[in-house]
Design a protein around this motif. Structure first.
Motif, PDB file in Angstrom:
ATOM      1  N   UNK B  33      -7.097   0.695   1.139  1.00 54.26           N
ATOM      2  CA  UNK B  33      -6.931  -0.493   1.969  1.00 54.26           C
ATOM      3  C   UNK B  33      -8.262  -0.702   2.414  1.00 54.26           C
ATOM      4  N   UNK B 400       8.466   6.562  -3.298  1.00 55.14           N
ATOM      5  CA  UNK B 400       8.607   5.207  -2.880  1.00 55.14           C
ATOM      6  C   UNK B 400       7.774   4.671  -1.851  1.00 55.14           C
ATOM      7  N   UNK B 401       7.467   5.315  -0.959  1.00 52.68           N
ATOM      8  CA  UNK B 401       6.530   5.100   0.066  1.00 52.68           C
ATOM      9  C   UNK B 401       5.159   4.252  -0.628  1.00 52.68           C
ATOM     10  N   UNK B 404       5.692   1.134  -2.765  1.00 48.30           N
ATOM     11  CA  UNK B 404       5.884   0.132  -1.660  1.00 48.30           C
ATOM     12  C   UNK B 404       4.449  -0.359  -1.001  1.00 48.30           C
ATOM     13  N   UNK B 405       3.568   0.568  -1.126  1.00 48.59           N
ATOM     14  CA  UNK B 405       2.200   0.488  -0.273  1.00 48.59           C
ATOM     15  C   UNK B 405       1.212  -0.336  -1.328  1.00 48.59           C
ATOM     16  N   UNK B 407       2.458  -2.110  -3.612  1.00 45.42           N
ATOM     17  CA  UNK B 407       2.898  -3.482  -3.828  1.00 45.42           C
ATOM     18  C   UNK B 407       2.390  -4.493  -2.524  1.00 45.42           C
ATOM     19  N   UNK B 408       2.353  -3.607  -1.643  1.00 46.42           N
ATOM     20  CA  UNK B 408       1.708  -4.572  -0.439  1.00 46.42           C
ATOM     21  C   UNK B 408       0.296  -4.732  -0.682  1.00 46.42           C
ATOM     22  N   UNK B 411      -0.152  -7.386  -3.031  1.00 48.06           N
ATOM     23  CA  UNK B 411       0.212  -8.769  -2.683  1.00 48.06           C
ATOM     24  C   UNK B 411      -0.992  -9.262  -1.737  1.00 48.06           C
ATOM     25  N   UNK B 415      -2.714 -12.774  -3.108  1.00 51.79           N
ATOM     26  CA  UNK B 415      -1.714 -13.652  -2.231  1.00 51.79           C
ATOM     27  C   UNK B 415      -1.150 -14.751  -3.039  1.00 51.79           C
ATOM     28  N   UNK B 418       1.120 -13.897  -6.523  1.00 49.45           N
ATOM     29  CA  UNK B 418       2.250 -13.066  -6.617  1.00 49.45           C
ATOM     30  C   UNK B 418       3.461 -13.915  -6.015  1.00 49.45           C
ATOM     31  N   UNK B 419       4.519 -14.180  -6.850  1.00 53.32           N
ATOM     32  CA  UNK B 419       5.870 -14.856  -6.342  1.00 53.32           C
ATOM     33  C   UNK B 419       6.638 -14.186  -5.669  1.00 53.32           C
ATOM     34  N   UNK B 420       7.646 -14.489  -4.993  1.00 56.31           N
ATOM     35  CA  UNK B 420       8.721 -13.793  -4.264  1.00 56.31           C
ATOM     36  C   UNK B 420       9.514 -12.833  -5.298  1.00 56.31           C
ATOM     37  N   UNK B 423       7.878  -9.966  -6.237  1.00 56.47           N
ATOM     38  CA  UNK B 423       8.025  -8.738  -5.176  1.00 56.47           C
ATOM     39  C   UNK B 423       9.435  -8.198  -5.277  1.00 56.47           C
ATOM     40  N   UNK B 427      10.441  -4.392  -5.993  1.00 65.03           N
ATOM     41  CA  UNK B 427      11.061  -3.661  -4.869  1.00 65.03           C
ATOM     42  C   UNK B 427      11.938  -2.945  -5.468  1.00 65.03           C
ATOM     43  N   UNK B 431      12.579   1.649  -6.381  1.00 61.95           N
ATOM     44  CA  UNK B 431      13.723   2.536  -6.206  1.00 61.95           C
ATOM     45  C   UNK B 431      14.356   3.330  -7.442  1.00 61.95           C
TER      46      UNK B 431
END
Lengths: 366, 468
Positions: B33, B400-401, B404-405, B407-408, B411, B415, B418-420, B423, B427, B431
């Motif tokens: 990060x 999973x965490x 997801x991180x 992915x964040x 994004x 910005x 990446x389309x909704x 995302x 997500x 899982x």
């Protein structure tokens, strides 16, 4: 499982669920913020375009004068009060204006510049210069350079010795734009620039135009390597006169980069003094790429006497094969140009490696 | 009694290993990060075009090996010839293709055999001929035809032929960003000669719209296996590579795209032909070489997507690919075991190498062993099923965490791109992945370990559809 174990187990499950929930929320917040930012940006863009339309409709003609915005005072005040004074819109509107300005020239660019001042974007920018945030400082200097906000020059100059190299570079660019190359003596104080920053400064200097350039002859004697490099590049780019003695000095210093930048000037001048100096130091150069670069340029000199110099390099096994190859190639190219029959010794023809170099040199596709 | 001891050892090993892995990943996420923020700041208002005509910008030789690429070779070479850079050449190495790769190149680019003075700075298989175009339009192109010797051997031959001080090795079937060379060279312009290698993010382009070797529109792959790899690549690049580059602990620059200091590469001995993991092995050896001459070296990673590749959509091909990656990594880790905990190499020896052993190599084995142990304990011992469930849930939540991180962060970096929809799809995959895809990669890694012990050094059939 007893009750305490069950309690502990439940706790773990709660922690586990909470962690996942936090991550999910974070993701959703990021998405939400992104969506909001896009909406803000789009709204700012729409507002600004609408504002420009009003201004364009009010234009009397294409002729430009300094007071052309007077009758648009109402629209300007509205935009200023409702959007520019609001930080969340201001940045998008400024970006939009600057992007548009970058694409335009002449009166259209001047008009945008006037709008920039009228909206007070120069004043809000000056406040950022005094802040500690180097990202903002660099951005504001960049914007001011583009919009020619010379009033901020005293504040900008203070950042010439900023601890942040990007701020130093942007300051140097601003000085060049505001003061022309007369700012070189100030830039001379800057040290520790990397090549990327040097590129930005040299490219800015190239765009300043010949009329803004002072005599760069003295700059070739600078103790700051970058100033020497910049001067060499500009002299070549604008095809200016230079002092041969200064170049002799640079060549004898054996700074490989400066040597490389000297080559176009040596080729243009065809000076015997410089060529002799170059071959004097050639044997001392320890870098094959610099040697190859020099030899590649030498072929444009088209001097018969250079052929023997080049053949000596070709015959010598002290040099890297790539250098020897470049020497024979240049010798061959010069011989073709000056119309002298090109021959190499029997030894070279019988030596397999040298013979292959020779064949490479005379191949028309290579 | 014996089973109790076994259980105690199992719990202890699980705790120690789990804690180490947890600590590694927490650090990786945080540093990735921070590094990403730094990168965003450093690339703010960077106009790459400025470097195009500058004498400060160094020349680059692109070296691209081609083996049986007759279907796409012409388009791919044309794409390489139209990159946005001033001083560069394209060296295509035909590695003894059995199809008409060479003939296609000769016909399309009007090539003619030349008397090129070829210097064998790095040893490689016999060169059959060197070709240049008679058409001035293709003055950047040079084609080397040689006897088949594998990718590493072909790269070495191309490097021997190359003339610039930087060389970019690429997979000829990849689609590159138009400004790839400008972006790759920037870290070298920023930090100077200490940067010996630069790598970029490789993305998966199955199903994307590609025309004339250019990516026109990014689309999520339609194949489930390829979708899973999108997620996996995202995690590996944005968390893995970025975090290791933050402490200069990178030992891998993807074979699909990498820029190298040619002098260092040659002096370190070039690509090692006796391994299937030539990319990772080369970077380790280059770093060792720099250390041996007492010079500081840096390997830089660019988080931006610079290269798009085709991911295998067939499970068997995927397994063969991962099997090979595992063998390549093991080969390098064993060959260069002297780096492990070697204080001379600082973060590389003390943190990066242990990570490669502990997580990249041992993790699949430990995971498989864990699974077998759980079955064993459940069958032969009355295991607390709640505890088992808890361990499973913690492991899953952690996995999973991480995804997801990733992915964040992805994004945060991209910005605008990446389309909704992307995302949301990711997500969902996050899982599913541990249950469907992860076991496949574990199986491939285990089989890679077994094949390594058997001495298997083959690449295996990597047949794919090709990017269209």
């Amino acid at each position: 499982m007893n009750s305490s174990e069950e309690y502990s187990f439940n706790n773990y499950l709660i922690i586990f669920t909470t962690v996942l929930l936090i991550i999910f929320l974070r993701l959703i917040i990021v998405r939400f913020l992104k969506h909001r930012r896009i909406k803000f940006d789009q709204k700012s863009k729409d507002v600004f375009i609408h504002f420009l339309r009003i201004i364009i409709n009010n234009l009397d003609g294409l002729e430009y004068n300094k007071n052309w915005l007077e009758k648009d005072q109402k629209a300007i005040e509205f935009l200023k009060k409702n959007y520019v004074l609001n930080a969340k819109y201001r940045s998008s509107i400024a970006t939009e204006l600057l992007n548009l300005h970058r694409q335009l020239k002449g009166n259209a660019a001047n008009r945008l510049s006037d709008i920039y001042y009228k909206l007070g974007l120069d004043q809000t920018g000056i406040n950022y210069l005094t802040q500690e945030n180097t990202t903002f400082q660099a951005k504001v200097i960049r914007d001011f350079t583009q919009m020619n906000v010379s009033a901020a020059l005293p504040q900008i100059k203070k950042l010439l010795k900023s601890y942040d190299a990007t701020v130093r570079m942007e300051t140097a660019i601003a000085l060049l734009r505001f003061e022309g190359v007369s700012a070189l003596h100030e830039i001379e104080e800057i040290s520790g620039l990397n090549d990327w920053q040097k590129i930005k400064i040299t490219e800015t200097a190239k765009r300043m135009g010949l009329e803004n350039l002072p005599n760069l002859k003295l700059a070739l004697y600078s103790k700051n390597d970058f100033i020497v490099e910049l001067s060499l590049i500009l002299i070549d780019y604008f095809d200016l006169d230079f002092d041969e003695k200064a170049l002799v000095n640079i060549i004898s210093n054996l700074n490989y980069r400066q040597l490389k930048f000297c080559m176009p000037l040596i080729v243009k001048s065809k000076s015997i003094l410089l060529i002799d100096e170059l071959f004097k130091v050639f044997y001392l150069i320890q870098d094959e790429y610099t040697q190859t670069e020099i030899l590649k340029n030498i072929k444009f000199l088209n001097e018969i006497k250079l052929i023997s110099y080049l053949l000596n390099i070709y015959y010598s096994d002290k040099f890297d094969d790539a250098v020897r190859l470049e020497a024979i190639r240049s010798a061959y190219k010069i011989s073709l140009h000056v119309g002298v029959e090109f021959t190499i010794s029997e030894i070279a023809l019988s030596d397999e490696k040298m013979n292959m170099m020779y064949k490479h040199a005379i191949d028309p596709l290579l | 009694m014996i089973s109790d001891i076994f259980l105690d050892i199992f719990y202890l090993a699980f705790s120690v290993y789990g804690s180490l892995v947890f600590m590694y990943y927490v650090w990786m996420v945080i540093s990735a990060y921070i590094q990403l923020k730094k990168y965003r700041k450093s690339t703010d208002h960077v106009y790459f075009d400025k470097a195009l005509s500058s004498p400060y910008t160094p020349g680059i030789s692109i070296v691209a090996p081609a083996y049986n690429e007759e279907l796409n070779i012409v388009t791919n070479v044309k794409s390489l010839l139209s990159l946005y850079y001033n001083t560069y050449e394209v060296v295509i190495v035909n590695d003894g293709s059995k199809d008409s790769t060479l003939q296609k190149l000769i016909d399309e680019f009007n090539l003619e055999k030349v008397d090129y003075f070829y210097q064998e700075k790095i040893k490689c298989n016999k060169v059959r001929g060197i070709y240049r175009s008679k058409n001035n339009l293709y003055y950047r192109l040079i084609v080397l035809d040689k006897e088949n010797g594998g990718k590493a051997d072909a790269l070495n031959a191309g490097i021997n032929l190359s003339k610039f001080e930087l060389c970019a090795s690429i997979d000829v079937d990849c689609v590159l960003d138009n400004k790839v060379l400008l972006k790759l060279v920037k870290p070298i312009l920023d930090e100077g000669e200490c940067v010996i290698a630069v790598g970029g993010t490789v993305k998966i382009a199955n199903n994307s719209v590609i025309k004339n070797g250019k990516l026109l529109e990014y689309k999520i792959p339609s194949s489930f296996i390829a979708q899973m790899q999108v997620l996996e690549y995202m995690r590996a690049f944005i968390i893995g590579r970025l975090s290791w580059s933050s402490i200069n602990g990178l030992i891998l620059v993807s074979g699909a795209l990498g820029l190298f200091n040619k002098n260092v590469l040659i002096r370190a001995g070039g690509y090692y032909t006796e391994t299937v993991g030539e990319d990772i092995e080369l970077v380790v050896r280059m770093r060792k070489y720099m250390q041996s001459i007492g010079k500081y070296s840096k390997v830089v990673y660019i988080p931006e997507p610079l290269c798009w590749t085709e991911a295998p959509e067939d499970i068997n091909v995927l397994i063969r690919q991962r099997n090979r990656w595992t063998r390549g990594a093991i080969d390098t880790l064993i060959k260069h075991k002297d780096l492990l905990f070697n204080i001379k190499y600082k973060s590389l020896g003390l943190f990066a190498m242990p990570y490669w052993y502990l997580i990249e190599w041992f993790s699949p084995i430990i995971q498989a062993f864990g699974l077998i142990s759980v079955i064993f304990i459940t069958v032969f011992h009355t295991m607390d099923m709640h505890l088992l469930l808890l361990i499973t849930l913690i492991s899953l939540s952690f996995y999973w965490t991480l995804s997801l991180i990733a992915l964040i962060l992805e994004e945060y970096l991209n910005k605008e791109r990446i389309s909704p929809k992307f995302v949301l799809r990711m997500v969902l995959l996050v899982f599913i992945e541990p249950f469907i895809y992860h076991p496949i990669t574990i199986y491939a890694a285990i089989s890679g370990n077994i094949d390594y012990l058997r001495g298997n050094k083959s690449w295996g059939n990597m047949k794919r559809k090709g990017l269209k």
